[in-house]
Structures are given as C-alpha cells and as structure tokens.
Design an enzyme around this catalytic site. Structure first.
Site, PDB file in Angstrom:
ATOM      1  CG  ASP A  95      10.395  10.457 -13.846  1.00 42.88           C
ATOM      2  OD1 ASP A  95      11.106  11.451 -14.045  1.00 42.88           O
ATOM      3  OD2 ASP A  95      10.486   9.725 -12.845  1.00 42.88           O
ATOM      4  CE  LYS A 146       1.946  10.394 -12.858  1.00 47.22           C
ATOM      5  NZ  LYS A 146       1.950   9.149 -13.645  1.00 47.22           N
ATOM      6  CG  ASP A 154       5.394  10.440  -9.013  1.00 48.15           C
ATOM      7  OD1 ASP A 154       4.794   9.923  -8.053  1.00 48.15           O
ATOM      8  OD2 ASP A 154       5.846   9.776  -9.966  1.00 48.15           O
ATOM      9  NE  ARG A 175      -1.753   6.337  -9.203  1.00 45.69           N
ATOM     10  CZ  ARG A 175      -0.477   6.161  -9.553  1.00 45.69           C
ATOM     11  NH1 ARG A 175       0.055   6.854 -10.530  1.00 45.69           N
ATOM     12  NH2 ARG A 175       0.255   5.244  -8.956  1.00 45.69           N
ATOM     13  CG  ASP A 186       3.032   3.271 -10.030  1.00 42.93           C
ATOM     14  OD1 ASP A 186       2.590   4.124  -9.252  1.00 42.93           O
ATOM     15  OD2 ASP A 186       4.018   3.467 -10.748  1.00 42.93           O
TER      16      ASP A 186
END
Ligand code: GLA
Length: 391
Positions: free
Chosen positions: A56, A130, A132, A185, A189
């Site tokens: 990010d 990636k 999110d 994922r 986190d």
C-alpha cells in the site's frame, strides 16, 4: 464456475519480499531499490526469493482524469523504471491495489476500473498483484469483486501472479482458483508476536497456526493456487518500532525458537514465503533460517501438499506433509519445558509399505534409520522437523 486459464504461474508457493511490515505507509522508491539490492547481496534471491512487492501507499492521492493510478512523489522515477530496476536485478516486480474504492490506507483503488488498471500494470512490467479488500465494495460480493480483477488480468498481454488478500473472510480457498487467483490470504494480518493480544490489531504466529489447523482449506491448496497465512515476521519485532505500545511481556523480539517454529510451520503448510523484514538489518540467524535448503525444499516440494495436524495433546503437536518422495514431520512443543514428542509413520502422512525408513533432521542435517518409530526432543516453543523417506 470453473477456471480454464493456463496455470504456468505459481506452480510452487511464491517466494519474495513485501514492503508492508517493514515500511508501512512510508515506503519509497529508494526503499524498494535497496530491498532488491539486499535480496541479491544476502543470497536470498539465490535461495529462491524472487518477487519484490510494493504494498500500500505507492500511489498518489488522486487518479488522473481518466481514473488511472499515478505514483506518489516518493516514486519520482515512476513505476515502470522501478520495475526495470528490479528486473535488471534478476527479480520480479509486484504492486498492490484493492478490490474496493480505496486501499486500506485511503488511496485510490481499482473497483470498477479493473481493466484500466490491469492494462497499466502490464505496461509497467508488473509480475505480481496483491489485491486487498479495503474501501467501499459498492454492494458487490467478494467473488464478483475479485473475479472482475481476475478477468482483467487474464485479458492483458502479460503473465501476472494474482495474490488475493481477502483475509479469509469469505473462505477464498473455495473460489480463489476459479477467479484466477494464484494465492489467497486465508487469515487476518499477522504481526511479529507469538500470541497476539485479542484486543489489539492482528494475529500472532500461534494464532495463525491454530486457524490453519481449524479451517477446511488444505484440499484447495496445490500447484497454481495456495492458501496464504501472510508474510513472514522473521526479522520483525519491537526493534523495528512495531510493538512500542505493548505490555512488557510481549515487548520483545520473537525468540530464536519461535522464529524457527514460524518458518517450520510456514514451510510445512507449503505457504507462500514473502519476507516482511527490513533486509538491510537482517541478523545472520534470520538469514540462515530463511535460506535453510532442507526447509525450503519442503515448502517448494512439487507435489504441493499442505501439511496438516495429526494430533494435539496438551502442549504437544505433530503435523505432517506428504512430499513427492517421503514426507516431512513437524514436532512442536507449546509448553515451557523441553520434552520428547513421538509419533509413528503410520500416524503421520508417510507413504506406507516399507519396514525401513531413512530420517533426516532438517535443522542439523543428521541422518538415521528407523522401522517406523519417530521421536524428537523439542525445546519450549521450538519445532523439530524431519524428512522421512521409505528405503
Ligand atoms: C491490509 C492487508 C495488509 C497490508 C495493509 C496495507 O491490512 O491485509 O497485508 O496490505 O492492508 O494497508
């Protein structure tokens, strides 16, 4: 829905480095160049860590008038030049966006502009995305949002690994492959702690191990599509300023035993191995751990099986993972005292039909033979890992 796209990418769990844990939103072009150099200089590239992923905050606060993403002032030479630098280092380049209107840090993201952004990524030379789960989802469900980017990536003239970061909220192991994902994922986190405080953000390493044992995701895992328990925290911790507000008992780096267990479990899970640490301050212990060839061979085994838990009794755990030849067995001690933990080949996922097995300790390299009984002495919070091969 089936995915009939070719799957040359991600035949083994992707390995590399990601900027988030070490640099969070302060990441700059210079940090990425330094990380690429360090992957080469430390021998990590040689060991197989190949993707350099900018997480990010690489983008400016506004898109251009047509909705294209623009790099922030911290990336003064632009993304294509940075990708070239990474490629010239013999590495591959990854970038980040989100399947919502904004990234987790509030920057412009890709929902509704998937095609436009996928074309930008391809033009810039991106090898890995990636993707999110932050921002407004505009009422669209996860499969629809992640599917839109999967279709956009499939439409461009460049092979791009698609890393779905949906935090395991809607069981992405059930649909990740079908929307073109190469990894997804499976958990929230991970932070650089053994156990996390439930009132604080993030999961600890033991929390993620428990979650990976509990969810029904192993069957979906294999060449071309991998469950992702998040970045490796080896080399991260209070020293990097991440845990400065924590109570004293957790305000310490992970011990060597905990770091060994972290790496051992990620390899047994055949997890993607994305290093989260600042590579310029990696200790010799951490570097040696991350480049342990016997462990990496378990992670990267071509069969692509995810290891599973055979038993948990009190403070003892035994996990095993079938390999192309033989199996890996992990003995983990959750307690505070050293103990011997044992199992038998018939209770682990070891190929049957032999009365002699060769055993190798993956930490020391020592070898011996057995008729099937397996036992290891394990220090507190440490893990022994052995490779067992029928003779
Ligand atoms: C989410 C992701 C992290 C990281 C941050 C960036 O929390 O799960 O891995 O990408 O966003 O803001």
């Amino acid at each position: 829905m089936t995915d009939d796209r070719p799957r040359q990418l991600g035949r083994t769990p992707p390995m590399g480095w990601n900027s988030w844990n070490a640099f969070s939103c302060d990441v700059t072009e210079a940090d990425i160049r330094t990380a690429a150099d360090a992957l080469v200089d430390t021998g990590l590239r040689e060991a197989g860590y190949e993707y350099v992923v900018v997480d990010d905050c690489w983008m400016a606060g506004e898109t251009d008038s047509e909705g294209r993403l623009q790099p922030s002032a911290d990336f003064p030479n632009g993304i294509a030049a940075l990708a070239d630098y990474v490629h010239d280092s013999g590495l591959k380049f990854g970038l980040y966006s989100s399947a919502g209107t904004e990234t987790c840090q509030g920057y412009p993201a890709s929902l509704g502009r998937e095609r436009l952004h996928a074309e930008q990524f391809a033009e810039w030379g991106v090898d890995y995305l990636k993707y999110d789960n932050c921002g407004d989802h505009r009422g669209r469900d996860a499969i629809d949002r992640y599917g839109a980017m999967g279709d956009a990536l499939a439409s461009v003239d460049r092979e791009i690994v698609y890393s779905i970061c949906e935090w395991g909220e809607h069981a992405p192991w059930r649909w990740g492959r079908n929307v073109g994902g190469h990894l997804w994922r499976a958990t929230d986190d991970l932070v650089a702690k053994w156990r996390a405080d439930p009132d604080e953000f993030g999961l600890g390493i033991a929390d993620v191990i428990n979650r990976m044992a509990a969810i029904d995701a192993a069957a979906a895992h294999g060449p071309g599509g991998w469950n992702d328990p998040d970045m490796l925290q080896i080399g991260n911790g209070p020293a990097s300023g991440q845990s400065e507000h924590e109570p004293v008992d957790v305000q310490r780096p992970l011990t060597e035993a905990e770091r060994r267990s972290h790496f051992a479990f990620w390899c047994l899970l055949a997890a993607p191995l994305m290093i989260g640490a600042d590579l310029t301050s990696l200790s010799a212990f951490d570097r040696d751990l991350l480049t342990n060839e016997r462990l990496l061979a378990i992670d990267q085994d071509p069969l692509g099986m995810q290891g599973t838990r055979d038993r948990r009794e009190g403070d003892e755990e035994v996990w095993s993972k079938r390999l192309q030849e033989g199996a890996a067995v992990l003995f983990h001690n959750r307690g505070d005292d050293a103990r011997e933990i044992s199992t038998h080949v018939t209770d682990a996922d070891v190929p049957a039909g032999s009365d002699r097995y060769r055993v190798q300790d993956c930490w020391t390299g020592n070898e011996w033979e057995t008729d099937g009984s397996l036992a290891m002495t394990v220090e507190p919070r440490d893990s022994a890992v052995i490779r067992v091969t029928p003779r």
